[in-house]
Design a protein around this motif. Structure first.
Motif, PDB file in Angstrom:
ATOM      1  N   ALA A  73       0.834  -1.208   0.000  1.00 42.00           N
ATOM      2  CA  ALA A  73       0.000   0.000   0.000  1.00 42.00           C
ATOM      3  C   ALA A  73       0.866   1.255   0.000  1.00 42.00           C
ATOM      4  N   ARG A  74       1.957   1.246   0.795  1.00 42.20           N
ATOM      5  CA  ARG A  74       2.872   2.379   0.785  1.00 42.20           C
ATOM      6  C   ARG A  74       3.534   2.543  -0.579  1.00 42.20           C
ATOM      7  N   GLU A  75       3.815   1.437  -1.236  1.00 41.28           N
ATOM      8  CA  GLU A  75       4.395   1.487  -2.582  1.00 41.28           C
ATOM      9  C   GLU A  75       3.403   2.110  -3.574  1.00 41.28           C
ATOM     10  N   ILE A  76       2.127   1.788  -3.381  1.00 42.92           N
ATOM     11  CA  ILE A  76       1.092   2.399  -4.227  1.00 42.92           C
ATOM     12  C   ILE A  76       1.070   3.909  -4.037  1.00 42.92           C
ATOM     13  N   GLN A  77       1.192   4.336  -2.753  1.00 41.39           N
ATOM     14  CA  GLN A  77       1.212   5.765  -2.469  1.00 41.39           C
ATOM     15  C   GLN A  77       2.388   6.454  -3.173  1.00 41.39           C
ATOM     16  N   ARG A  78       3.578   5.847  -3.103  1.00 41.22           N
ATOM     17  CA  ARG A  78       4.751   6.431  -3.749  1.00 41.22           C
ATOM     18  C   ARG A  78       4.561   6.495  -5.267  1.00 41.22           C
ATOM     19  N   THR A  79       3.968   5.426  -5.821  1.00 41.10           N
ATOM     20  CA  THR A  79       3.739   5.392  -7.270  1.00 41.10           C
ATOM     21  C   THR A  79       2.735   6.454  -7.696  1.00 41.10           C
ATOM     22  N   SER A  80       1.668   6.621  -6.898  1.00 46.11           N
ATOM     23  CA  SER A  80       0.650   7.621  -7.240  1.00 46.11           C
ATOM     24  C   SER A  80       1.215   9.040  -7.149  1.00 46.11           C
ATOM     25  N   ARG A  81       2.108   9.282  -6.148  1.00 41.74           N
ATOM     26  CA  ARG A  81       2.742  10.603  -6.062  1.00 41.74           C
ATOM     27  C   ARG A  81       3.625  10.867  -7.280  1.00 41.74           C
ATOM     28  N   ALA A  82       4.328   9.813  -7.702  1.00 41.61           N
ATOM     29  CA  ALA A  82       5.165   9.958  -8.904  1.00 41.61           C
ATOM     30  C   ALA A  82       4.298  10.263 -10.127  1.00 41.61           C
ATOM     31  N   ALA A  83       3.140   9.605 -10.220  1.00 41.77           N
ATOM     32  CA  ALA A  83       2.229   9.853 -11.333  1.00 41.77           C
ATOM     33  C   ALA A  83       1.711  11.291 -11.305  1.00 41.77           C
ATOM     34  N   LEU A  84       1.383  11.771 -10.070  1.00 38.28           N
ATOM     35  CA  LEU A  84       0.913  13.141  -9.931  1.00 38.28           C
ATOM     36  C   LEU A  84       1.998  14.132 -10.349  1.00 38.28           C
ATOM     37  N   ARG A  85       3.254  13.844  -9.983  1.00 41.84           N
ATOM     38  CA  ARG A  85       4.357  14.716 -10.371  1.00 41.84           C
ATOM     39  C   ARG A  85       4.523  14.732 -11.886  1.00 41.84           C
ATOM     40  N   GLN A  86       4.348  13.571 -12.512  1.00 39.54           N
ATOM     41  CA  GLN A  86       4.455  13.502 -13.967  1.00 39.54           C
ATOM     42  C   GLN A  86       3.363  14.329 -14.656  1.00 39.54           C
ATOM     43  N   VAL A  87       2.143  14.265 -14.089  1.00 44.05           N
ATOM     44  CA  VAL A  87       1.048  15.055 -14.657  1.00 44.05           C
ATOM     45  C   VAL A  87       1.366  16.543 -14.553  1.00 44.05           C
ATOM     46  N   ARG A  88       1.899  16.976 -13.391  1.00 48.26           N
ATOM     47  CA  ARG A  88       2.258  18.383 -13.206  1.00 48.26           C
ATOM     48  C   ARG A  88       3.336  18.819 -14.197  1.00 48.26           C
ATOM     49  N   GLU A  89       4.288  17.922 -14.445  1.00 50.63           N
ATOM     50  CA  GLU A  89       5.340  18.257 -15.408  1.00 50.63           C
ATOM     51  C   GLU A  89       4.759  18.428 -16.818  1.00 50.63           C
ATOM     52  N   LEU A  90       3.819  17.544 -17.170  1.00 53.47           N
ATOM     53  CA  LEU A  90       3.194  17.660 -18.480  1.00 53.47           C
ATOM     54  C   LEU A  90       2.408  18.962 -18.609  1.00 53.47           C
ATOM     55  N   VAL A  91       1.644  19.300 -17.564  1.00 56.53           N
ATOM     56  CA  VAL A  91       0.868  20.537 -17.570  1.00 56.53           C
ATOM     57  C   VAL A  91       1.795  21.735 -17.652  1.00 56.53           C
ATOM     58  N   SER A  92       2.912  21.672 -16.927  1.00 59.22           N
ATOM     59  CA  SER A  92       3.884  22.779 -16.959  1.00 59.22           C
ATOM     60  C   SER A  92       4.449  22.958 -18.356  1.00 59.22           C
ATOM     61  N   ASP A  93       4.742  21.855 -19.030  1.00 58.39           N
ATOM     62  CA  ASP A  93       5.267  21.926 -20.394  1.00 58.39           C
ATOM     63  C   ASP A  93       4.247  22.539 -21.343  1.00 58.39           C
ATOM     64  N   MET A  94       2.952  22.204 -21.119  1.00 54.30           N
ATOM     65  CA  MET A  94       1.924  22.721 -22.007  1.00 54.30           C
ATOM     66  C   MET A  94       1.709  24.209 -21.797  1.00 54.30           C
ATOM     67  N   ARG A  95       1.884  24.685 -20.580  1.00 52.93           N
ATOM     68  CA  ARG A  95       1.642  26.094 -20.286  1.00 52.93           C
ATOM     69  C   ARG A  95       2.827  26.985 -20.672  1.00 52.93           C
ATOM     70  N   THR A  96       3.998  26.422 -20.794  1.00 50.43           N
ATOM     71  CA  THR A  96       5.188  27.229 -21.050  1.00 50.43           C
ATOM     72  C   THR A  96       5.184  27.779 -22.470  1.00 50.43           C
ATOM     73  N   VAL A  97       5.459  29.071 -22.590  1.00 58.24           N
ATOM     74  CA  VAL A  97       5.620  29.726 -23.888  1.00 58.24           C
ATOM     75  C   VAL A  97       7.023  30.310 -23.933  1.00 58.24           C
ATOM     76  N   THR A  98       7.815  29.911 -24.901  1.00 59.10           N
ATOM     77  CA  THR A  98       9.185  30.408 -25.003  1.00 59.10           C
ATOM     78  C   THR A  98       9.192  31.795 -25.625  1.00 59.10           C
ATOM     79  N   VAL A  99      10.316  32.480 -25.456  1.00 60.58           N
ATOM     80  CA  VAL A  99      10.475  33.816 -26.026  1.00 60.58           C
ATOM     81  C   VAL A  99      10.415  33.755 -27.557  1.00 60.58           C
ATOM     82  N   ALA A 100      11.029  32.731 -28.131  1.00 65.05           N
ATOM     83  CA  ALA A 100      11.015  32.589 -29.593  1.00 65.05           C
ATOM     84  C   ALA A 100       9.590  32.420 -30.127  1.00 65.05           C
ATOM     85  N   GLU A 101       8.777  31.618 -29.420  1.00 64.07           N
ATOM     86  CA  GLU A 101       7.393  31.409 -29.841  1.00 64.07           C
ATOM     87  C   GLU A 101       6.588  32.699 -29.721  1.00 64.07           C
ATOM     88  N   GLU A 102       6.805  33.425 -28.629  1.00 67.14           N
ATOM     89  CA  GLU A 102       6.069  34.668 -28.431  1.00 67.14           C
ATOM     90  C   GLU A 102       6.439  35.700 -29.482  1.00 67.14           C
TER      91      GLU A 102
END
Length: 387
Positions: free
Chosen positions: A219-248
């Motif tokens: 169960a603790r391993e599941i918790q660690r895995t789910s936190r890792a999944a949540l971190r991955q989702v945040r990284e994906l969202v961060s990548d989608m929101r980022t606009v570079t200077v060149a793009e702007e």
């Protein structure tokens, strides 16, 4: 099936086509003094000419050729049997000749139009005095040249329309590719993790009655895995929101082009190695500055200069507009745009300044220091903002 409402002239062209109808008063005026059959025949030809004018806005292909030919025949008839000044009706025809995109058809129509003009002058020579002929000639030259100008304008409008369509297609392709990228990232990143959580939860269900300690560990391993999944989702969202200077800058160039303002970019806009948060905030500052230039500056040129040193990044946006006078300074000082830019830059220890530019317009400078501490703070802020 709904019936289409009648349009005398295309609504999409606004009031402009109706202005030309006013000039029909000239051939009507030239009918003065005629009676009986000649008056009736003249009125019928003018009425038919108005119908041809209306039809040429709506028809294409062979029908367009026939109506244009009819116009020339009416002009020739009216100028020979009524008044040589009816040749001015050729300005209507000259405008429509410029609509031809096919070069061969355009040349043939110009030959027919020129022949009609020359024939009208030759047949009217006995009636024309020397001064009247000299008065007509400049207008005939302008009438003959105007189809070339109309065709050039039409070709430019067509090219701009095709360019807009191409840009729309490119934007749609970019959106489609971005959706596919997001789908691939979600599948590749989260698919395995969610499958692992499912398997481990099933294992916990089986172990709970027999081996509680092992079940707790899983169960603790599941918790660690789910936190890792949540971190991955945040990284994906961060990548989608980022606009570079060149793009702007690419988006800014399109906005300025539409506003009739030329953009000049000096320096490397890629800013390699600069954190995403820093690039995002600087991009938002560029967007706000460009918006102000389009709305307020009345500028013709905009220059963006990017200087990237080991200690800091400096982005300068300068225009050659009306400059920073007292009223605009007050608007900048109290407006939400400047306040928002300053607040964003504070997050990364950046600064903002506005002054008069070398070109007489406004110079806006954004300076962001490059320090390891700032990079860590930026990454932490990015993490918390996406929670």
């Amino acid at each position: 099936m709904a019936r289409q409402s009648f349009e005398f002239l295309p609504k999409k062209l606004g009031f402009f086509p109706y202005v030309w109808v006013i000039y029909i008063a000239l051939p009507i005026f030239n009918l003065r003094g005629y009676t009986g059959f000649m008056l009736l025949w003249g009125c019928l030809m003018i009425g038919l000419f108005v119908i041809s004018y209306r039809q040429l806005y709506f028809v294409t292909g062979r029908a367009f050729n026939w109506w244009l030919g009819l116009q020339m025949a009416i002009i020739l008839t009216m100028s020979i049997f009524y008044s040589p000044y009816n040749l001015y009706m050729g300005f209507f025809t000259a405008n429509f000749i410029g609509w031809y995109t096919d070069k061969r058809k355009f040349k043939l129509c110009m030959v027919a139009f020129g022949t009609m003009q020359i024939l009208s002058i030759l047949l009217n020579l006995p009636r024309l005095k020397g001064t009247e002929l000299l008065f007509l000639l400049p207008f005939l030259v302008i009438m003959f040249i105007s189809p070339f100008g109309a065709r050039s304008l039409s070709k430019q409008q067509q090219l701009e329309l095709e360019l807009d369509r191409a840009n729309e297609q490119i934007k749609e392709l970019v959106k489609r590719e971005e959706r596919m990228r997001i789908a691939r990232d979600l599948h590749d990143t989260l698919g395995h993790t969610l499958s692992l959580i499912t398997l481990k939860s099933q294992l916990v269900e089986k172990l709970a009655p027999q081996n509680p300690e092992r079940a707790q560990e899983e169960a603790r391993e599941i918790q660690r895995t789910s936190r890792a999944a949540l971190r991955q989702v945040r990284e994906l969202v961060s990548d989608m929101r980022t606009v570079t200077v060149a793009e702007e800058l690419a988006d800014a160039g399109e906005i300025l082009r539409i506003a009739g303002i030329a953009l000049e970019v000096n320096g490397d806009a890629r800013l390699q190695g600069i954190p995403d948060l820093t690039q995002n905030i600087v991009s938002l500052c560029i967007k706000e500055a460009v918006t102000n230039i389009v709305k307020h500056s009345r500028a013709e040129h905009c220059r963006v200069t990017i200087e990237n040193s080991e200690a800091s990044i400096r982005v300068s946006i300068e225009d050659d507009g009306i400059g920073v006078d007292s009223s605009i300074s007050a608007e900048f000082s109290t407006g939400n745009g400047l306040k928002g830019m300053t607040e964003r830059l504070t997050l990364i220890n950046g600064s903002l300044s506005i002054s008069a530019g070398d070109r007489g317009g406004t110079l806006l400078s954004v300076v962001v220091p490059i320090i390891m501490k700032d990079r860590k703070d930026a990454e932490q802020h990015d993490f918390h903002c996406n929670r």
